[in-house]
Design a protein around this motif. Structure first.
Motif: not given
Length: 270
Positions: A101-106
């Motif tokens: 999720i963190f990578g996706m939003y980044t």
């Protein structure tokens, strides 16, 4: 659906966290587009300021790109559920979910910031009426008096990264999943295979509509694309897909149905 997943103890797995995250993205995605569109339907003058235009564009890009990668992550999740069920809790741990999720939003924030930042360098000469129901990149670039080569290059590069790369992930996940369903000895019964195919087919349907309409809109030169066709394709990935995702991913699952009935019974009794 987000509230149901958060409150139900039976829906605490990583798979339902993905569904909850997708529901949040769909909610935000629709909120960015639909309210202003509905207001324009009932007012005589459809006016929006330049800052509001840039704000809508920025958040639309964030959630559209996030949905692309979320669908790919869910396809990988389905692959692990079907092909490696005993290792699912190890591979798709809460930490793995957080980093995905963190990578996706980044990635979404970087792409949206790059696109929106490059729009500010474009000079608009006839910024009066936009033949669209929301502000996206192709409709804005049609009003440019300056060169849009950099902007169109970014559209092609980031579209390939946010559409083609997740598409390859989806394709690879489902190829291995279908091969596993057909060949593995873990799903011997017809009922088990039918359940596995049902899980994959509903996801593939939504992915095809979303990625197909987005690719038709963005993965072609501006000289070839038609604004009317672009509006039609945009309806699918901005309005139709967010409406279809809850019944496709949630309401057809037995666990969700059971949890929903239990919650409704508690509300009725108390």
């Amino acid at each position: 659906m987000i509230i149901l997943i958060r409150l139900s103890s039976h829906l605490g797995t990583t798979m339902y966290y993905f569904i909850s995250s997708l529901s949040f993205i769909d909610l935000c995605h629709s909120t960015v587009i639909t309210p202003k569109m509905l207001v324009n339907f009932v007012t005589e003058k459809n006016i929006i300021s330049y800052p509001e235009c840039m704000t809508q564009l920025y958040f639309f890009l964030i959630f559209a790109i996030a949905e692309c990668h979320m669908l790919a992550a869910m396809a990988y999740d389905h692959y692990i559920v079907i092909c490696s069920p005993l290792l699912y809790d190890v591979i798709m741990s809460p930490e793995a979910h957080f980093y995905l999720i963190f990578g996706m939003y980044t990635i979404s924030l970087v792409c949206a910031s790059a696109h929106t930042g490059c729009i500010f360098r474009v000079h608009f000469c006839k910024f009066d009426v936009i033949n669209h129901y929301f502000f996206d990149l192709p409709s804005l670039l049609n009003f440019s008096c300056s060169s849009t080569y950099v902007n169109e290059l970014l559209v092609l590069i980031f579209s390939a990264f946010t559409i083609l790369a997740p598409s390859l992930t989806l394709l690879g996940s489902y190829v291995f999943t279908i091969v596993s369903i057909l060949r593995t000895l873990r799903i011997r019964s017809t009922e088990g295979r039918s359940k596995a195919f049902s899980m994959c087919s509903s996801h593939i349907l939504a992915v095809t509509i979303f990625y197909g309409s987005a690719a038709f809109r963005y993965l072609q030169p501006s000289s070839v694309s038609s604004m009317d066709k672009g509006k039609v394709s945009s309806v699918f990935y901005t309005i139709i897909v967010p409406m279809l995702n809850p019944p496709i991913y949630s309401l057809r699952k037995k666990d969700v149905d059971v949890s929903l009935r239990k919650m409704l019974m508690k509300r009725i009794l108390f």
